[in-house]
Scaffold this motif. Structure first.
Motif, short mmCIF file in Angstrom:
data_model
loop_
_atom_site.label_atom_id
_atom_site.label_comp_id
_atom_site.label_asym_id
_atom_site.label_seq_id
_atom_site.Cartn_x
_atom_site.Cartn_y
_atom_site.Cartn_z
N TYR A 171 0.87 -1.56 -0.07
CA TYR A 171 -0.39 0.13 0.16
C TYR A 171 1.04 1.32 0.37
N GLU A 173 0.96 5.12 0.29
CA GLU A 173 0.00 5.49 0.46
C GLU A 173 0.97 6.62 0.99
N SER A 176 -4.58 11.02 4.20
CA SER A 176 -5.42 11.20 2.85
C SER A 176 -5.35 12.68 2.98
N GLY A 177 -6.09 13.49 2.28
CA GLY A 177 -6.26 14.50 2.33
C GLY A 177 -4.50 15.49 1.61
N GLY A 206 -2.80 4.89 -2.38
CA GLY A 206 -3.92 6.23 -2.50
C GLY A 206 -3.26 6.97 -1.42
N GLY A 207 -4.75 7.80 -1.39
CA GLY A 207 -3.79 10.19 -0.82
C GLY A 207 -4.15 10.43 -1.54
N GLY A 208 -5.44 11.87 -1.26
CA GLY A 208 -4.83 12.64 -2.46
C GLY A 208 -5.58 12.43 -3.76
N GLY A 229 -10.67 8.52 0.38
CA GLY A 229 -11.85 8.68 1.03
C GLY A 229 -12.26 10.29 1.72
N THR A 230 -11.44 11.18 1.42
CA THR A 230 -11.81 12.38 1.63
C THR A 230 -12.96 12.54 0.72
C1 1GP Z 1 -6.17 7.44 2.98
O1 1GP Z 1 -5.73 5.94 0.85
C2 1GP Z 1 -6.20 7.00 1.72
O2 1GP Z 1 -5.33 6.92 4.16
C3 1GP Z 1 -7.42 8.05 1.04
O3 1GP Z 1 -6.83 9.14 1.00
O4 1GP Z 1 -8.28 10.38 1.64
O5 1GP Z 1 -7.33 11.74 0.62
O6 1GP Z 1 -8.79 9.62 -0.41
P1 1GP Z 1 -7.86 10.76 0.99
#
Ligand code: 1GP
Length: 249
Positions: A171, A173, A176-177, A206-208, A229-230
């Motif tokens: 993963y 990463e 988040s955000g 994931g992330g952003g 997620g966000t």
């Molecule tokens: C966070 O990878 C995830 O652990 C999802 O990130 O909230 O930025 O979409 P986001």
């Protein structure tokens, strides 16, 4: 013990890339979790991740997980700590934060959690977790030394190490955000090395991720799974186009 979640996801991956929807119980309550996970299921998401870096506790965790299960999707815990476990879920990303400076996040929390996971009957999915760039709350709480955005070879070395240590999920990463996702170069090089190894796990990113163009880029770079997620908290109407872009490339 149930042992079918990873296997099922891997067989689904044979015909399509996958998308996971992340729900943080610290930010999203049971009613909203139900609405969001149903929307995600309709939009083609393949699993719900439930977890977060801080403020995750029972009984709320169980209530949110129970709601998410009503979508019919598998629900996989994404714990920031040993408090992120509930027997209501199907499986847990049994994570080791490869680039953490703190032994708690590489092996010690896992040692505390392992007997609990067994007792709860959760399927443990061995997951090498790597923080890249921004890192956000996960990076901060996890004592990570984030891989610099412009060092794809370091991200790929971490990914390869995770696979060699037995991870079935790697993963990458950004947090988040994050202001920007994991760079496509880091994903591309990780994919290349993992393929050379003959690794048959799932490369998760994931992330952003906020728009279809970013999702498409990560798909083209070789990600198997995209986590968002966000976007689900802020503007869930955008989830379908992101899933379509990631899966359709
Ligand atoms: C966070 O990878 C995830 O652990 C999802 O990130 O909230 O930025 O979409 P986001």
């Amino acid at each position: 013990m149930r042992k079918r979640v990873l296997e099922n996801l891997k067989s689904r991956r044979a015909s399509s890339r996958l998308h996971f929807t992340l729900i943080d119980p610290n930010k999203t309550g049971p009613e909203e979790a139900l609405r969001l996970s149903r929307l995600a299921a309709e939009a083609g998401s393949d699993a719900i991740l439930v977890g977060g870096s801080v403020g995750v506790y029972e009984p709320r965790l169980g209530e949110v997980t129970r709601s998410a299960k009503k979508s019919g999707l598998p629900v996989i815990l994404f714990p920031g700590n040993i408090s992120g476990l509930t027997p209501v879920a199907d499986a847990v990303l049994f994570m080791y934060l490869i680039n953490s400076d703190n032994v708690y996040y590489t092996t010690w929390a896992q040692t505390q959690a392992a007997p609990v996971v067994l007792e709860m009957g959760l399927e443990p999915i061995p997951t090498g977790y790597i923080i890249v760039g921004y890192g956000g709350a996960a990076g901060y709480m996890g004592f990570a030394r984030p891989v610099p955005y412009d060092k794809p070879e370091l991200a790929a070395a971490h990914a390869l190490a995770g696979a060699m240590m037995g991870a079935q999920v790697i993963y990458l990463e950004a947090g988040s955000g994050a202001p920007r996702p994991v760079p496509v170069g880091a994903v591309r090089l990780s994919r290349l090395l993992l393929d050379r190894l003959g690794w048959d796990g799932l490369l998760v990113v994931g992330g952003g991720v906020r728009d279809p163009g970013q999702a498409r880029g990560l798909a083209e770079a070789g990600a198997d799974v995209l986590v968002t997620g966000t976007i689900g908290e802020e503007d869930p109407g955008r989830i379908p186009s992101i899933i379509e872009a990631f899966k359709g490339t």
